[in-house]
Design a protein around this motif. Sequence first.
Motif, PDB file in Angstrom:
ATOM      1  N   ASP A   5       0.839  -1.192   0.000  1.00  0.00           N
ATOM      2  CA  ASP A   5       0.000   0.000   0.000  1.00  0.00           C
ATOM      3  C   ASP A   5       0.875   1.243   0.000  1.00  0.00           C
ATOM      4  O   ASP A   5       2.102   1.170   0.084  1.00  0.00           O
ATOM      5  N   GLU A   6       0.221   2.389  -0.052  1.00  0.00           N
ATOM      6  CA  GLU A   6       0.937   3.657   0.012  1.00  0.00           C
ATOM      7  C   GLU A   6       1.623   3.796   1.376  1.00  0.00           C
ATOM      8  O   GLU A   6       1.150   3.269   2.386  1.00  0.00           O
ATOM      9  N   ILE A   7       2.715   4.520   1.390  1.00  0.00           N
ATOM     10  CA  ILE A   7       3.411   4.805   2.643  1.00  0.00           C
ATOM     11  C   ILE A   7       2.564   5.815   3.416  1.00  0.00           C
ATOM     12  O   ILE A   7       2.160   6.838   2.855  1.00  0.00           O
ATOM     13  N   PRO A   8       2.279   5.528   4.690  1.00  0.00           N
ATOM     14  CA  PRO A   8       1.427   6.455   5.454  1.00  0.00           C
ATOM     15  C   PRO A   8       2.103   7.807   5.665  1.00  0.00           C
ATOM     16  O   PRO A   8       3.327   7.905   5.772  1.00  0.00           O
ATOM     17  N   LEU A   9       1.276   8.815   5.715  1.00  0.00           N
ATOM     18  CA  LEU A   9       1.764  10.174   5.965  1.00  0.00           C
ATOM     19  C   LEU A   9       1.768  10.446   7.463  1.00  0.00           C
ATOM     20  O   LEU A   9       0.925   9.925   8.200  1.00  0.00           O
TER      21      LEU A   9
END
Length: 84
Positions: free
Chosen positions: A9-13
């Motif tokens: 998944d996307e890297i969390p912000l």
Amino acid sequence: MDSIDEALDEIPLPPYISAEDVTFALRAISVHAAEQWPDGPRCRNDRAPHPCRLHRWGSRILTMRGLTDQQITTMLAEQEAARP
């Protein structure tokens, strides 16, 4: 599977964007820049289709910080000039 990007998944912000996050984001964009391949642009670092996860993360960080494309380009040039 073409790349690790497809499996992750996307890297969390972070909850808020610090100056350190901006530094890391600039580095991510610089290291994970596009490179032209016969099948299209790929990440210079990990050969994933461009933009890769880290490049997207860096772009999202800088956008959340409110930086314009021109400001990002200037900051990347300054960062590159400061390297030994």
